[in-house]
Write a protein that holds these residues in place. Structure first.
Motif, mmCIF file in Angstrom:
data_model
loop_
_atom_site.group_PDB
_atom_site.id
_atom_site.type_symbol
_atom_site.label_atom_id
_atom_site.label_comp_id
_atom_site.label_asym_id
_atom_site.label_seq_id
_atom_site.Cartn_x
_atom_site.Cartn_y
_atom_site.Cartn_z
ATOM 1 N N LEU A 35 4.112 -65.502 8.190
ATOM 2 C CA LEU A 35 5.286 -66.257 8.617
ATOM 3 C C LEU A 35 5.165 -67.706 8.155
ATOM 4 C CD1 LEU A 35 5.737 -64.867 12.230
ATOM 5 C CD2 LEU A 35 7.383 -64.654 10.356
ATOM 6 N N PRO A 36 6.259 -68.442 8.103
ATOM 7 C CA PRO A 36 6.181 -69.848 7.668
ATOM 8 C C PRO A 36 5.257 -70.706 8.526
ATOM 9 C CG PRO A 36 8.449 -69.095 7.603
ATOM 10 C CD PRO A 36 7.665 -68.000 8.257
ATOM 11 N N ASN A 37 5.040 -70.337 9.804
ATOM 12 C CA ASN A 37 4.155 -71.122 10.663
ATOM 13 C C ASN A 37 2.682 -70.832 10.409
ATOM 14 O OD1 ASN A 37 3.833 -68.615 11.796
ATOM 15 N ND2 ASN A 37 4.782 -69.127 13.772
ATOM 16 N N GLY A 38 2.395 -69.945 9.451
ATOM 17 C CA GLY A 38 1.013 -69.642 9.101
ATOM 18 C C GLY A 38 0.439 -68.426 9.788
ATOM 19 N N CYS A 39 1.149 -67.843 10.755
ATOM 20 C CA CYS A 39 0.652 -66.657 11.454
ATOM 21 C C CYS A 39 0.662 -65.457 10.503
ATOM 22 C CB CYS A 39 1.497 -66.352 12.687
ATOM 23 S SG CYS A 39 1.283 -67.536 14.023
ATOM 24 N N THR A 40 -0.470 -64.773 10.446
ATOM 25 C CA THR A 40 -0.592 -63.570 9.630
ATOM 26 C C THR A 40 -0.553 -62.360 10.554
ATOM 27 O OG1 THR A 40 -1.968 -64.778 8.050
ATOM 28 C CG2 THR A 40 -1.979 -62.373 7.907
ATOM 29 N N VAL A 41 0.347 -61.425 10.264
ATOM 30 C CA VAL A 41 0.525 -60.266 11.134
ATOM 31 C C VAL A 41 0.452 -58.988 10.316
ATOM 32 C CG1 VAL A 41 1.995 -61.613 12.686
ATOM 33 C CG2 VAL A 41 3.044 -60.177 10.945
ATOM 34 N N LEU A 42 0.127 -57.907 11.011
ATOM 35 C CA LEU A 42 0.180 -56.569 10.433
ATOM 36 C C LEU A 42 1.451 -55.915 10.959
ATOM 37 C CD1 LEU A 42 -3.559 -55.605 10.990
ATOM 38 C CD2 LEU A 42 -2.511 -56.429 8.878
ATOM 39 N N LEU A 43 2.421 -55.688 10.092
ATOM 40 C CA LEU A 43 3.753 -55.246 10.497
ATOM 41 C C LEU A 43 3.985 -53.787 10.117
ATOM 42 C CD1 LEU A 43 6.537 -56.262 11.660
ATOM 43 C CD2 LEU A 43 7.247 -56.468 9.260
ATOM 44 N N THR A 44 4.439 -53.006 11.100
ATOM 45 C CA THR A 44 4.874 -51.631 10.886
ATOM 46 C C THR A 44 6.314 -51.526 11.349
ATOM 47 O OG1 THR A 44 2.626 -50.870 11.352
ATOM 48 C CG2 THR A 44 4.351 -49.205 11.322
ATOM 49 N N ALA A 45 7.139 -50.771 10.628
ATOM 50 C CA ALA A 45 8.561 -50.664 10.970
ATOM 51 C C ALA A 45 8.989 -49.212 11.076
ATOM 52 C CB ALA A 45 9.419 -51.379 9.929
ATOM 53 N N LYS A 46 9.873 -48.942 12.033
ATOM 54 C CA LYS A 46 10.495 -47.632 12.203
ATOM 55 C C LYS A 46 12.005 -47.828 12.215
ATOM 56 C CE LYS A 46 11.217 -43.304 13.293
ATOM 57 N NZ LYS A 46 11.001 -42.226 12.300
ATOM 58 N N TYR A 47 12.704 -47.123 11.296
ATOM 59 C CA TYR A 47 14.152 -47.216 11.214
ATOM 60 C C TYR A 47 14.763 -45.990 11.899
ATOM 61 C CZ TYR A 47 12.698 -50.194 7.266
ATOM 62 O OH TYR A 47 12.078 -51.128 6.476
ATOM 63 N N MET A 48 15.567 -46.237 12.923
ATOM 64 C CA MET A 48 16.279 -45.145 13.592
ATOM 65 C C MET A 48 17.672 -45.063 12.987
ATOM 66 S SD MET A 48 15.050 -45.822 17.532
ATOM 67 C CE MET A 48 15.644 -44.225 18.078
ATOM 68 N N ARG A 49 18.027 -43.882 12.474
ATOM 69 C CA ARG A 49 19.277 -43.740 11.729
ATOM 70 C C ARG A 49 20.197 -42.708 12.380
ATOM 71 N NH1 ARG A 49 19.171 -46.260 6.787
ATOM 72 N NH2 ARG A 49 17.110 -46.872 5.971
ATOM 73 N N HIS A 50 21.488 -42.935 12.224
ATOM 74 C CA HIS A 50 22.486 -41.946 12.606
ATOM 75 C C HIS A 50 22.399 -40.755 11.664
ATOM 76 C CE1 HIS A 50 24.605 -44.345 15.611
ATOM 77 N NE2 HIS A 50 24.544 -45.388 14.796
ATOM 78 N N PRO A 51 23.015 -39.650 12.046
ATOM 79 C CA PRO A 51 23.021 -38.494 11.129
ATOM 80 C C PRO A 51 23.592 -38.805 9.758
ATOM 81 C CG PRO A 51 23.689 -37.804 13.316
ATOM 82 C CD PRO A 51 23.595 -39.300 13.360
ATOM 83 N N ASP A 52 24.492 -39.781 9.659
ATOM 84 C CA ASP A 52 25.055 -40.119 8.348
ATOM 85 C C ASP A 52 24.177 -41.083 7.552
ATOM 86 O OD1 ASP A 52 25.347 -42.484 9.692
ATOM 87 O OD2 ASP A 52 27.538 -42.603 9.509
ATOM 88 N N GLY A 53 23.022 -41.459 8.119
ATOM 89 C CA GLY A 53 22.078 -42.328 7.420
ATOM 90 C C GLY A 53 22.200 -43.792 7.745
ATOM 91 N N SER A 54 23.240 -44.195 8.436
ATOM 92 C CA SER A 54 23.377 -45.612 8.787
ATOM 93 C C SER A 54 22.367 -45.989 9.867
ATOM 94 C CB SER A 54 24.800 -45.888 9.279
ATOM 95 O OG SER A 54 25.089 -45.110 10.437
ATOM 96 N N VAL A 55 22.034 -47.271 9.937
ATOM 97 C CA VAL A 55 20.983 -47.742 10.846
ATOM 98 C C VAL A 55 21.522 -47.840 12.269
ATOM 99 C CG1 VAL A 55 19.441 -49.649 11.403
ATOM 100 C CG2 VAL A 55 19.810 -48.994 9.020
ATOM 101 N N LEU A 56 20.818 -47.177 13.187
ATOM 102 C CA LEU A 56 21.110 -47.322 14.615
ATOM 103 C C LEU A 56 20.327 -48.485 15.205
ATOM 104 C CD1 LEU A 56 22.159 -46.385 17.412
ATOM 105 C CD2 LEU A 56 20.196 -44.837 17.498
ATOM 106 N N ALA A 57 19.042 -48.574 14.847
ATOM 107 C CA ALA A 57 18.181 -49.641 15.348
ATOM 108 C C ALA A 57 16.922 -49.687 14.492
ATOM 109 C CB ALA A 57 17.819 -49.418 16.815
ATOM 110 N N VAL A 58 16.240 -50.796 14.565
ATOM 111 C CA VAL A 58 14.954 -50.976 13.883
ATOM 112 C C VAL A 58 13.937 -51.414 14.925
ATOM 113 C CG1 VAL A 58 13.682 -52.301 12.149
ATOM 114 C CG2 VAL A 58 16.035 -51.578 11.690
ATOM 115 N N ILE A 59 12.793 -50.766 14.923
ATOM 116 C CA ILE A 59 11.703 -51.129 15.833
ATOM 117 C C ILE A 59 10.535 -51.631 14.995
ATOM 118 C CG2 ILE A 59 10.105 -50.323 17.605
ATOM 119 C CD1 ILE A 59 12.113 -48.165 18.332
#
Length: 401
Positions: A102-126
Protein backbone atom coordinates in the motif's frame (compact mmCIF):
# COMPACT_ATOMS: atom_id res chain seq x y z
CA UNK A 1 -41.45 -22.38 -17.38
CA UNK A 2 -41.98 -21.19 -13.83
CA UNK A 3 -39.54 -23.83 -12.60
CA UNK A 4 -36.93 -22.53 -14.99
CA UNK A 5 -37.38 -18.98 -13.75
CA UNK A 6 -37.35 -19.80 -10.03
CA UNK A 7 -33.97 -21.55 -10.05
CA UNK A 8 -31.95 -18.39 -10.75
CA UNK A 9 -33.85 -16.47 -8.06
CA UNK A 10 -33.14 -19.25 -5.52
CA UNK A 11 -29.46 -19.29 -6.44
CA UNK A 12 -29.21 -15.54 -6.00
CA UNK A 13 -30.93 -15.79 -2.63
CA UNK A 14 -28.50 -18.45 -1.50
CA UNK A 15 -25.55 -16.33 -2.57
CA UNK A 16 -26.92 -13.32 -0.72
CA UNK A 17 -27.46 -15.42 2.40
CA UNK A 18 -23.88 -16.75 2.20
CA UNK A 19 -22.59 -13.21 1.77
CA UNK A 20 -24.52 -11.98 4.81
CA UNK A 21 -23.25 -14.90 6.89
CA UNK A 22 -19.66 -14.21 5.79
CA UNK A 23 -19.94 -10.58 6.88
CA UNK A 24 -21.38 -11.59 10.27
CA UNK A 25 -18.53 -14.01 10.95
CA UNK A 26 -15.76 -11.85 9.51
CA UNK A 27 -15.34 -9.65 12.59
CA UNK A 28 -14.07 -12.67 14.51
CA UNK A 29 -11.75 -13.87 11.77
CA UNK A 30 -8.00 -13.82 12.60
CA UNK A 31 -7.21 -12.39 9.15
CA UNK A 32 -8.18 -9.00 7.83
CA UNK A 33 -11.46 -9.18 5.91
CA UNK A 34 -12.86 -6.55 3.54
CA UNK A 35 -16.09 -7.01 1.61
CA UNK A 36 -17.04 -5.06 -1.51
CA UNK A 37 -20.55 -4.81 -2.94
CA UNK A 38 -21.66 -5.28 -6.54
CA UNK A 39 -20.91 -1.63 -7.33
CA UNK A 40 -17.27 -1.89 -6.21
CA UNK A 41 -17.83 0.01 -2.95
CA UNK A 42 -16.38 -1.28 0.33
CA UNK A 43 -19.22 -2.04 2.73
CA UNK A 44 -17.45 -3.95 5.54
CA UNK A 45 -14.01 -3.87 7.18
CA UNK A 46 -13.14 -5.94 10.24
CA UNK A 47 -10.78 -4.74 12.95
CA UNK A 48 -7.91 -6.95 11.82
CA UNK A 49 -8.04 -5.46 8.30
CA UNK A 50 -7.66 -2.01 9.85
CA UNK A 51 -4.55 -3.21 11.69
CA UNK A 52 -2.99 -4.99 8.71
CA UNK A 53 -3.61 -2.21 6.20
CA UNK A 54 -2.79 0.65 8.56
CA UNK A 55 -5.89 2.50 7.31
CA UNK A 56 -8.80 3.33 9.70
CA UNK A 57 -12.06 1.60 8.92
CA UNK A 58 -13.84 4.92 8.58
CA UNK A 59 -11.53 5.82 5.69
CA UNK A 60 -12.24 2.54 3.89
CA UNK A 61 -15.99 2.05 4.21
CA UNK A 62 -18.08 3.69 1.52
CA UNK A 63 -15.19 4.23 -0.89
CA UNK A 64 -14.46 2.45 -4.13
CA UNK A 65 -12.06 -0.46 -3.78
CA UNK A 66 -9.34 0.81 -6.14
CA UNK A 67 -9.30 4.21 -4.42
CA UNK A 68 -9.40 3.01 -0.83
CA UNK A 69 -6.85 0.19 -1.24
CA UNK A 70 -4.56 1.15 -4.15
CA UNK A 71 -2.34 -1.92 -3.96
CA UNK A 72 0.79 -2.29 -6.04
CA UNK A 73 2.61 -5.54 -6.69
CA UNK A 74 6.30 -6.08 -6.02
CA UNK A 75 7.10 -4.81 -9.55
CA UNK A 76 5.36 -1.51 -8.82
CA UNK A 77 2.32 -2.14 -11.03
CA UNK A 78 -1.12 -0.92 -9.92
CA UNK A 79 -2.77 -4.17 -8.86
CA UNK A 80 -6.40 -3.35 -9.76
CA UNK A 81 -5.40 -2.32 -13.31
CA UNK A 82 -5.08 -5.99 -14.26
CA UNK A 83 -6.92 -7.73 -11.38
CA UNK A 84 -10.16 -5.75 -11.37
CA UNK A 85 -12.99 -8.24 -10.61
CA UNK A 86 -15.41 -6.27 -12.80
CA UNK A 87 -13.09 -6.34 -15.82
CA UNK A 88 -11.87 -9.95 -15.70
CA UNK A 89 -13.55 -12.89 -17.40
CA UNK A 90 -16.76 -13.94 -15.70
CA UNK A 91 -15.31 -17.41 -15.05
CA UNK A 92 -12.60 -15.97 -12.77
CA UNK A 93 -13.59 -16.58 -9.14
CA UNK A 94 -10.70 -14.84 -7.37
CA UNK A 95 -6.94 -15.03 -6.99
CA UNK A 96 -4.50 -16.80 -4.75
CA UNK A 97 -2.32 -15.15 -2.14
CA UNK A 98 -0.22 -12.29 -3.50
CA UNK A 99 2.23 -10.02 -1.74
CA UNK A 100 1.17 -6.42 -2.33
CA UNK A 101 2.13 -3.00 -0.97
CA UNK A 102 0.00 0.00 0.00
CA UNK A 103 1.15 3.62 -0.38
CA UNK A 104 1.64 3.85 3.41
CA UNK A 105 4.31 1.14 3.18
CA UNK A 106 2.24 -1.71 4.66
CA UNK A 107 2.98 -5.02 2.95
CA UNK A 108 0.10 -7.50 2.95
CA UNK A 109 -0.66 -10.96 1.65
CA UNK A 110 -3.94 -10.56 -0.26
CA UNK A 111 -6.36 -13.31 -1.29
CA UNK A 112 -9.60 -12.54 -3.15
CA UNK A 113 -12.86 -14.41 -3.70
CA UNK A 114 -15.32 -13.16 -6.33
CA UNK A 115 -18.96 -14.09 -5.76
CA UNK A 116 -20.83 -14.01 -9.07
CA UNK A 117 -24.42 -14.20 -10.22
CA UNK A 118 -25.37 -17.05 -12.54
CA UNK A 119 -24.88 -14.68 -15.48
CA UNK A 120 -21.28 -14.01 -14.38
CA UNK A 121 -21.75 -10.50 -13.04
CA UNK A 122 -20.18 -9.66 -9.68
CA UNK A 123 -22.39 -10.01 -6.61
CA UNK A 124 -19.64 -9.23 -4.09
CA UNK A 125 -15.90 -9.45 -3.54
CA UNK A 126 -14.36 -10.77 -0.33
CA UNK A 127 -10.74 -9.87 0.38
CA UNK A 128 -8.58 -11.60 2.98
CA UNK A 129 -5.45 -9.79 4.17
CA UNK A 130 -2.54 -11.04 6.25
CA UNK A 131 0.41 -9.14 7.63
CA UNK A 132 3.41 -9.93 5.42
CA UNK A 133 5.99 -8.63 7.90
CA UNK A 134 7.03 -12.14 8.93
CA UNK A 135 7.56 -13.25 5.36
CA UNK A 136 9.42 -10.05 4.54
CA UNK A 137 11.73 -10.65 7.52
CA UNK A 138 12.33 -14.23 6.39
CA UNK A 139 13.14 -13.12 2.86
CA UNK A 140 15.42 -10.39 4.19
CA UNK A 141 17.18 -12.93 6.40
CA UNK A 142 17.67 -15.22 3.41
CA UNK A 143 19.02 -12.32 1.37
CA UNK A 144 21.39 -11.49 4.23
CA UNK A 145 22.51 -15.12 4.32
CA UNK A 146 23.22 -15.09 0.59
CA UNK A 147 25.19 -11.86 1.00
CA UNK A 148 27.14 -13.35 3.91
CA UNK A 149 27.85 -16.57 2.03
CA UNK A 150 29.03 -14.61 -1.01
CA UNK A 151 31.33 -12.57 1.25
CA UNK A 152 32.65 -15.70 2.99
CA UNK A 153 33.31 -17.36 -0.37
CA UNK A 154 34.93 -14.37 -2.02
CA UNK A 155 38.00 -14.26 0.22
CA UNK A 156 39.12 -17.92 -0.10
CA UNK A 157 38.26 -18.02 -3.81
CA UNK A 158 40.39 -14.91 -4.33
CA UNK A 159 43.24 -16.64 -2.51
CA UNK A 160 42.93 -19.78 -4.63
CA UNK A 161 42.79 -17.91 -7.93
CA UNK A 162 45.52 -15.45 -6.94
CA UNK A 163 48.13 -17.94 -5.74
CA UNK A 164 47.36 -20.52 -8.43
CA UNK A 165 47.72 -17.79 -11.08
CA UNK A 166 51.06 -16.69 -9.66
CA UNK A 167 52.35 -20.25 -9.62
CA UNK A 168 51.25 -20.87 -13.21
CA UNK A 169 52.77 -17.65 -14.54
CA UNK A 170 55.93 -17.42 -12.43
CA UNK A 171 56.69 -20.99 -11.31
CA UNK A 172 60.44 -20.66 -11.95
CA UNK A 173 60.74 -17.49 -9.89
CA UNK A 174 59.80 -19.23 -6.64
CA UNK A 175 61.86 -21.67 -4.62
CA UNK A 176 60.39 -24.83 -3.08
CA UNK A 177 59.62 -23.13 0.22
CA UNK A 178 57.58 -20.40 -1.44
CA UNK A 179 55.75 -22.94 -3.58
CA UNK A 180 54.83 -25.05 -0.57
CA UNK A 181 53.59 -21.96 1.28
CA UNK A 182 51.38 -20.97 -1.65
CA UNK A 183 50.08 -24.51 -2.11
CA UNK A 184 49.27 -24.79 1.61
CA UNK A 185 47.36 -21.49 1.35
CA UNK A 186 45.47 -22.75 -1.69
CA UNK A 187 44.63 -25.96 0.15
CA UNK A 188 43.46 -24.07 3.22
CA UNK A 189 41.27 -21.71 1.19
CA UNK A 190 39.78 -24.62 -0.76
CA UNK A 191 38.96 -26.36 2.52
CA UNK A 192 37.19 -23.21 3.75
CA UNK A 193 35.02 -23.19 0.64
CA UNK A 194 34.31 -26.90 0.98
CA UNK A 195 33.38 -26.51 4.62
CA UNK A 196 30.99 -23.64 3.94
CA UNK A 197 29.25 -25.58 1.18
CA UNK A 198 29.01 -28.62 3.46
CA UNK A 199 27.46 -26.51 6.22
CA UNK A 200 24.82 -25.15 3.85
CA UNK A 201 23.98 -28.67 2.73
CA UNK A 202 23.80 -29.85 6.35
CA UNK A 203 21.38 -27.04 7.18
CA UNK A 204 19.02 -28.24 4.45
CA UNK A 205 19.38 -31.84 5.65
CA UNK A 206 18.59 -30.85 9.23
CA UNK A 207 15.51 -28.95 8.08
CA UNK A 208 14.41 -31.97 6.03
CA UNK A 209 15.20 -34.43 8.88
CA UNK A 210 17.43 -36.36 6.48
CA UNK A 211 20.82 -35.93 8.15
CA UNK A 212 22.81 -39.16 8.04
CA UNK A 213 25.46 -40.25 10.52
CA UNK A 214 27.88 -43.16 10.39
CA UNK A 215 28.77 -44.05 13.98
CA UNK A 216 31.93 -45.84 14.98
CA UNK A 217 34.26 -45.68 18.02
CA UNK A 218 35.64 -42.18 18.51
CA UNK A 219 38.68 -40.98 20.47
CA UNK A 220 37.49 -37.68 21.97
CA UNK A 221 40.94 -36.67 23.23
CA UNK A 222 42.40 -37.20 19.74
CA UNK A 223 39.67 -34.96 18.27
CA UNK A 224 40.46 -32.28 20.86
CA UNK A 225 44.19 -32.48 20.18
CA UNK A 226 43.73 -32.30 16.41
CA UNK A 227 41.41 -29.32 16.82
CA UNK A 228 43.89 -27.40 18.94
CA UNK A 229 46.70 -28.22 16.50
CA UNK A 230 44.68 -26.83 13.60
CA UNK A 231 43.89 -23.64 15.48
CA UNK A 232 47.57 -23.15 16.40
CA UNK A 233 48.57 -23.77 12.78
CA UNK A 234 46.10 -21.07 11.72
CA UNK A 235 47.80 -18.50 13.96
CA UNK A 236 46.31 -18.90 17.45
CA UNK A 237 48.64 -18.86 20.46
CA UNK A 238 49.28 -22.33 21.96
CA UNK A 239 48.71 -21.15 25.54
CA UNK A 240 45.19 -20.01 24.68
CA UNK A 241 43.89 -23.61 24.80
CA UNK A 242 43.41 -26.07 27.63
CA UNK A 243 42.26 -29.66 27.16
CA UNK A 244 40.80 -31.72 30.01
CA UNK A 245 39.65 -35.28 29.40
CA UNK A 246 38.30 -37.74 31.96
CA UNK A 247 40.64 -40.72 32.34
CA UNK A 248 37.71 -43.14 32.44
CA UNK A 249 35.54 -42.03 29.55
CA UNK A 250 33.18 -44.76 28.30
CA UNK A 251 33.54 -45.90 24.72
CA UNK A 252 31.79 -43.41 22.47
CA UNK A 253 30.18 -44.37 19.20
CA UNK A 254 29.59 -41.37 16.97
CA UNK A 255 30.23 -40.07 13.49
CA UNK A 256 33.80 -38.74 13.84
CA UNK A 257 33.44 -36.25 10.99
CA UNK A 258 30.20 -34.84 12.41
CA UNK A 259 31.60 -34.70 15.94
CA UNK A 260 34.72 -32.94 14.69
CA UNK A 261 32.43 -30.47 12.94
CA UNK A 262 30.65 -29.83 16.25
CA UNK A 263 33.90 -29.25 18.12
CA UNK A 264 35.22 -26.98 15.35
CA UNK A 265 32.10 -24.82 15.45
CA UNK A 266 32.17 -24.58 19.24
CA UNK A 267 35.86 -23.66 19.36
CA UNK A 268 35.58 -21.09 16.58
CA UNK A 269 32.51 -19.60 18.27
CA UNK A 270 34.53 -19.24 21.49
CA UNK A 271 37.45 -17.66 19.64
CA UNK A 272 35.22 -15.29 17.68
CA UNK A 273 32.86 -14.13 20.43
CA UNK A 274 34.79 -14.90 23.61
CA UNK A 275 38.19 -14.06 25.01
CA UNK A 276 40.90 -15.50 27.22
CA UNK A 277 41.58 -19.22 27.50
CA UNK A 278 39.39 -21.63 25.57
CA UNK A 279 38.90 -24.86 27.47
CA UNK A 280 37.86 -28.15 25.85
CA UNK A 281 36.53 -30.71 28.33
CA UNK A 282 35.15 -34.24 28.15
CA UNK A 283 33.90 -36.30 31.08
CA UNK A 284 31.55 -39.14 31.95
CA UNK A 285 27.91 -38.18 32.42
CA UNK A 286 24.39 -39.56 32.48
CA UNK A 287 21.88 -39.00 29.72
CA UNK A 288 18.37 -37.75 30.64
CA UNK A 289 17.20 -41.35 30.22
CA UNK A 290 19.74 -42.50 32.83
CA UNK A 291 21.95 -44.22 30.28
CA UNK A 292 25.72 -43.69 30.35
CA UNK A 293 27.08 -40.91 28.19
CA UNK A 294 29.70 -38.21 27.95
CA UNK A 295 29.68 -34.47 28.43
CA UNK A 296 31.62 -32.41 25.89
CA UNK A 297 32.11 -28.79 26.87
CA UNK A 298 33.82 -25.77 25.31
CA UNK A 299 34.06 -22.62 27.42
CA UNK A 300 35.84 -19.28 27.27
CA UNK A 301 36.54 -16.32 29.56
CA UNK A 302 34.57 -13.67 27.70
CA UNK A 303 31.41 -11.81 28.66
CA UNK A 304 29.21 -14.88 28.31
CA UNK A 305 25.80 -15.18 26.66
CA UNK A 306 22.83 -13.38 28.25
CA UNK A 307 20.29 -15.80 29.63
CA UNK A 308 17.50 -14.41 27.44
CA UNK A 309 19.56 -15.20 24.31
CA UNK A 310 20.64 -18.73 25.21
CA UNK A 311 17.96 -20.37 23.09
CA UNK A 312 18.14 -17.79 20.32
CA UNK A 313 21.80 -18.52 19.60
CA UNK A 314 20.75 -21.94 18.26
CA UNK A 315 18.45 -20.30 15.72
CA UNK A 316 19.42 -20.40 12.10
CA UNK A 317 21.11 -17.15 10.95
CA UNK A 318 21.54 -15.87 14.52
CA UNK A 319 24.66 -13.72 14.79
CA UNK A 320 23.85 -11.69 17.91
CA UNK A 321 24.74 -8.37 16.31
CA UNK A 322 28.07 -9.62 14.97
CA UNK A 323 28.98 -8.79 11.39
CA UNK A 324 31.16 -11.87 10.92
CA UNK A 325 30.23 -15.48 10.38
CA UNK A 326 27.18 -17.01 8.70
CA UNK A 327 25.05 -17.49 11.81
CA UNK A 328 24.81 -21.22 11.09
CA UNK A 329 27.43 -22.62 13.47
CA UNK A 330 25.40 -23.26 16.62
CA UNK A 331 22.31 -24.19 14.62
CA UNK A 332 24.42 -26.97 13.10
CA UNK A 333 25.84 -27.93 16.50
CA UNK A 334 22.38 -28.56 17.93
CA UNK A 335 21.22 -30.41 14.82
CA UNK A 336 24.29 -32.65 14.72
CA UNK A 337 24.17 -33.45 18.44
CA UNK A 338 20.44 -34.23 18.29
CA UNK A 339 21.14 -36.50 15.32
CA UNK A 340 23.31 -38.53 17.71
CA UNK A 341 20.51 -38.65 20.29
CA UNK A 342 22.15 -35.98 22.46
CA UNK A 343 21.25 -32.56 23.84
CA UNK A 344 22.98 -29.16 23.91
CA UNK A 345 22.69 -26.34 26.41
CA UNK A 346 24.42 -23.09 27.35
CA UNK A 347 25.53 -22.15 30.83
CA UNK A 348 28.15 -20.13 32.65
CA UNK A 349 31.74 -21.21 32.98
CA UNK A 350 32.55 -22.86 36.28
CA UNK A 351 34.37 -20.60 38.66
CA UNK A 352 34.17 -17.39 36.65
CA UNK A 353 32.77 -15.35 33.80
CA UNK A 354 32.46 -16.62 30.27
CA UNK A 355 30.26 -18.77 28.09
CA UNK A 356 30.00 -22.53 28.41
CA UNK A 357 28.37 -24.63 25.70
CA UNK A 358 28.06 -28.28 26.55
CA UNK A 359 26.65 -31.34 24.85
CA UNK A 360 25.51 -34.66 26.29
CA UNK A 361 26.12 -37.61 23.99
CA UNK A 362 25.09 -41.23 24.60
CA UNK A 363 28.05 -43.56 25.01
CA UNK A 364 26.67 -45.87 22.30
CA UNK A 365 24.67 -45.08 19.18
CA UNK A 366 22.76 -48.12 17.94
CA UNK A 367 21.67 -46.73 14.59
CA UNK A 368 22.62 -48.56 11.42
CA UNK A 369 25.50 -46.78 9.69
CA UNK A 370 24.30 -44.46 6.96
CA UNK A 371 20.60 -44.72 7.77
CA UNK A 372 20.13 -42.87 11.06
CA UNK A 373 16.77 -41.24 11.74
CA UNK A 374 15.45 -39.86 15.05
CA UNK A 375 13.34 -42.44 16.84
CA UNK A 376 11.94 -39.93 19.31
CA UNK A 377 11.95 -36.15 19.79
CA UNK A 378 14.79 -34.63 21.82
CA UNK A 379 14.17 -34.36 25.57
CA UNK A 380 12.72 -31.16 26.95
CA UNK A 381 15.16 -28.41 28.03
CA UNK A 382 14.11 -28.89 31.67
CA UNK A 383 14.91 -32.63 31.62
CA UNK A 384 18.17 -32.04 29.79
CA UNK A 385 19.19 -29.32 32.26
CA UNK A 386 18.47 -31.58 35.23
CA UNK A 387 20.59 -34.33 33.71
CA UNK A 388 23.46 -31.95 32.98
CA UNK A 389 23.40 -30.57 36.53
CA UNK A 390 23.42 -34.09 37.93
CA UNK A 391 26.43 -34.88 35.77
CA UNK A 392 28.30 -31.67 36.67
CA UNK A 393 30.86 -33.11 39.03
CA UNK A 394 34.64 -32.52 39.14
CA UNK A 395 36.27 -35.08 36.80
CA UNK A 396 39.46 -37.02 37.14
CA UNK A 397 41.37 -35.31 34.41
CA UNK A 398 44.52 -35.19 32.40
CA UNK A 399 45.59 -31.71 31.41
CA UNK A 400 47.40 -30.77 28.22
CA UNK A 401 48.36 -27.27 27.23
Amino acid sequence: MSTGESAPRATVAELEAMYALAIAAAEFHPDGVVTVDAEGVIDFVNSRAETVSGVPREELRGRRLAEALPFRDMQGRAWWDFADPWQTLNIVTGHRERMLVLPNGCTVLLTAKYMRHPDGSVLAVILSMRDAAGRVRAERAMADLLTTVAHELRSPIAGVTGFSGMLLQHWDRFDDTDRRTMLRTIKGDAERVSRLVSELLDVSRIDAHSLRIRPRPVDIEALFTAQVSRQIASGQEPDRFTVRVDRELPEVWADPDRLDQVITNLVENALLHGSGTVCLEAESALMPSGEPGIRICVCDEGEGIPEEERELVFSRLWRGGSTSGTGLGLFLVRGLIQAHGGVVRIGERRGGDGAMIEALLPANVTANPGSWAPSRPPPSPAVAEAAVRAAARPPSTSVAR
